[in-house]
Design a protein around this motif. Structure first.
Motif, PDB file in Angstrom:
ATOM      1  N   ARG A 153       0.806  -1.219   0.000  1.00  0.00           N
ATOM      2  CA  ARG A 153       0.000   0.000   0.000  1.00  0.00           C
ATOM      3  C   ARG A 153       0.837   1.267   0.000  1.00  0.00           C
ATOM      4  N   ASP A 154       2.139   1.128   0.250  1.00  0.00           N
ATOM      5  CA  ASP A 154       2.990   2.313   0.320  1.00  0.00           C
ATOM      6  C   ASP A 154       4.272   2.118  -0.486  1.00  0.00           C
ATOM      7  N   ALA A 155       4.169   1.455  -1.614  1.00  0.00           N
ATOM      8  CA  ALA A 155       5.368   1.221  -2.428  1.00  0.00           C
ATOM      9  C   ALA A 155       5.950   2.535  -2.931  1.00  0.00           C
ATOM     10  N   TRP A 156       5.082   3.460  -3.360  1.00  0.00           N
ATOM     11  CA  TRP A 156       5.580   4.744  -3.839  1.00  0.00           C
ATOM     12  C   TRP A 156       6.278   5.501  -2.711  1.00  0.00           C
ATOM     13  N   GLY A 157       5.689   5.443  -1.514  1.00  0.00           N
ATOM     14  CA  GLY A 157       6.323   6.099  -0.374  1.00  0.00           C
ATOM     15  C   GLY A 157       7.682   5.504  -0.071  1.00  0.00           C
ATOM     16  N   ARG A 158       7.793   4.172  -0.202  1.00  0.00           N
ATOM     17  CA  ARG A 158       9.080   3.517   0.042  1.00  0.00           C
ATOM     18  C   ARG A 158      10.112   3.955  -0.991  1.00  0.00           C
ATOM     19  N   LEU A 159       9.700   4.018  -2.260  1.00  0.00           N
ATOM     20  CA  LEU A 159      10.613   4.476  -3.307  1.00  0.00           C
ATOM     21  C   LEU A 159      11.067   5.915  -3.051  1.00  0.00           C
ATOM     22  N   MET A 160      10.139   6.760  -2.627  1.00  0.00           N
ATOM     23  CA  MET A 160      10.476   8.149  -2.381  1.00  0.00           C
ATOM     24  C   MET A 160      11.396   8.291  -1.172  1.00  0.00           C
ATOM     25  N   ARG A 161      11.189   7.472  -0.148  1.00  0.00           N
ATOM     26  CA  ARG A 161      12.087   7.537   1.019  1.00  0.00           C
ATOM     27  C   ARG A 161      13.497   7.097   0.638  1.00  0.00           C
ATOM     28  N   THR A 162      13.579   6.055  -0.209  1.00  0.00           N
ATOM     29  CA  THR A 162      14.893   5.626  -0.686  1.00  0.00           C
ATOM     30  C   THR A 162      15.535   6.720  -1.525  1.00  0.00           C
ATOM     31  N   ALA A 163      14.750   7.331  -2.425  1.00  0.00           N
ATOM     32  CA  ALA A 163      15.279   8.405  -3.267  1.00  0.00           C
ATOM     33  C   ALA A 163      15.731   9.585  -2.412  1.00  0.00           C
ATOM     34  N   ASN A 164      14.984   9.877  -1.356  1.00  0.00           N
ATOM     35  CA  ASN A 164      15.346  10.988  -0.478  1.00  0.00           C
ATOM     36  C   ASN A 164      16.655  10.700   0.252  1.00  0.00           C
ATOM     37  N   PHE A 165      16.827   9.445   0.700  1.00  0.00           N
ATOM     38  CA  PHE A 165      18.072   9.080   1.379  1.00  0.00           C
ATOM     39  C   PHE A 165      19.249   9.182   0.415  1.00  0.00           C
ATOM     40  N   VAL A 166      19.097   8.615  -0.782  1.00  0.00           N
ATOM     41  CA  VAL A 166      20.177   8.653  -1.764  1.00  0.00           C
ATOM     42  C   VAL A 166      20.507  10.104  -2.129  1.00  0.00           C
ATOM     43  N   GLY A 167      19.469  10.919  -2.325  1.00  0.00           N
ATOM     44  CA  GLY A 167      19.691  12.319  -2.672  1.00  0.00           C
ATOM     45  C   GLY A 167      20.365  13.098  -1.562  1.00  0.00           C
ATOM     46  N   THR A 168      19.959  12.837  -0.320  1.00  0.00           N
ATOM     47  CA  THR A 168      20.565  13.527   0.815  1.00  0.00           C
ATOM     48  C   THR A 168      22.030  13.165   0.951  1.00  0.00           C
ATOM     49  N   VAL A 169      22.341  11.879   0.852  1.00  0.00           N
ATOM     50  CA  VAL A 169      23.723  11.427   0.994  1.00  0.00           C
ATOM     51  C   VAL A 169      24.575  11.939  -0.172  1.00  0.00           C
ATOM     52  N   THR A 170      24.000  11.984  -1.372  1.00  0.00           N
ATOM     53  CA  THR A 170      24.762  12.405  -2.549  1.00  0.00           C
ATOM     54  C   THR A 170      24.974  13.909  -2.595  1.00  0.00           C
ATOM     55  N   TYR A 171      23.889  14.668  -2.408  1.00  0.00           N
ATOM     56  CA  TYR A 171      23.943  16.106  -2.660  1.00  0.00           C
ATOM     57  C   TYR A 171      23.815  16.974  -1.403  1.00  0.00           C
TER      58      TYR A 171
END
Length: 296
Positions: A53-71
């Motif tokens: 029910r929250d696959a999009w939220g999981r993808l966005m949390r992963t993207a947010n973590f990757v983006g935070t660590v990268t940039y």
């Protein structure tokens, strides 16, 4: 005064350039397919999150973590890592084969998730036409010992070259399997539940994206999922077509989408920090000049 902290990577890194590519979204879906083949890793996800029910939220949390660590700044990256470690330390799951309880912060699981993600990012973006030298590919993997540390791994035990990553996958291959949890992830990614009015869009757009991400998996993953592996050259052509199409969308427009970390980094560091693939090609050309040292 502007905060000029470039973070753990910085504009001169391979990661800074590669993670700005729009094919990262397809790479992220490929990572989910690959991660699901580790019985304990996928069980941890299924028992500790509302994936369906929250696959999009999981993808966005992963993207947010990757983006935070990268940039993000070093402080922001360290805080993001501490938050992940704190959450993982509180979670457990049961082994699908033995029933044994295990911690989600088990280093074996963290290493699998890390390697599946980094391999997917590097493989999909590179196969889609983003040019990297072999030395730069090795450098990319070495750079990501940083985020491995942030989630709780010992960087010394994390693959830092393409050869080391291949050896790791060879060692873990006997422990991979198609479990009921993996089948559930596969089914979800092929046909995510949506409003009936959006079913045509799912069939037209999402299925193509998910199928391309699946097609980019390594042969042993296709074997485990029980579907014939497509021809490598055909998949490479499809990835290249998708890459060219997505890169036609102006970067400034793409970067407006959440979580917008690239624009934040450019505002912090100035316009010279803008990710541009040509910068890596220039680096490779300089390092290939006679008398120049290569990346180690």
């Amino acid at each position: 005064m502007a905060d000029e902290d470039p973070g753990h990577f910085g504009p001169a890194s391979v990661t800074w350039q590669l993670h700005s590519d729009p094919m990262m979204w397809i790479a992220g879906i490929r990572a989910l397919y690959l991660q699901a083949l580790h019985p304990r890793a996928v069980r941890a996800v299924m028992q500790n999150s509302d994936f369906r029910r929250d696959a999009w939220g999981r993808l966005m949390r992963t993207a947010n973590f990757v983006g935070t660590v990268t940039y993000g700044t070093k402080e922001a990256a360290e805080q993001a890592g501490a938050r992940v470690r704190r959450i993982h330390a509180q979670l457990t799951a049961d082994d699908p084969a033995t029933g044994e309880r295990f911690g989600v912060d088990d280093p074996e699981l963290l290493l699998w998730v890390h390697c599946a993600e980094i391999d997917s990012y590097l493989t999909v973006v590179r196969r889609s036409g983003f040019r990297l030298s072999d030395a730069q590919a090795d450098r990319y993997l070495a750079e990501h010992r940083v985020d491995a540390r942030l989630v709780g791994l010992d960087p010394a035990g994390v693959p830092g070259t393409v050869a080391e990553l291949a050896a790791y996958f060879g060692s873990v291959r006997p422990r991979l399997a198609l479990t009921d949890d993996a089948r559930a992830v596969d089914d979800f990614l092929q046909r995510p539940p949506i409003h009936p009015l959006l079913v045509p869009a799912r069939e037209l757009l999402w299925r193509r994206v998910a199928c391309l991400a699946y097609a980019a998996l390594p042969p042993y993953a296709h074997e485990l999922y029980g579907r014939p592996a497509p021809a490598v050259r055909a998949v490479d052509r499809q990835l290249a077509v998708a890459g060219r199409a997505l890169r036609c969308v102006p970067a400034r427009l793409r970067w407006q989408l959440p979580p917008r970390h690239i624009l934040g980094a450019m505002a912090r560091l100035g316009p010279g920090s803008r990710p541009e693939p040509y910068k890596l090609r220039r680096q490779a050309a300089i390092l290939d000049e006679p008398g120049r040292a290569h990346f180690q």
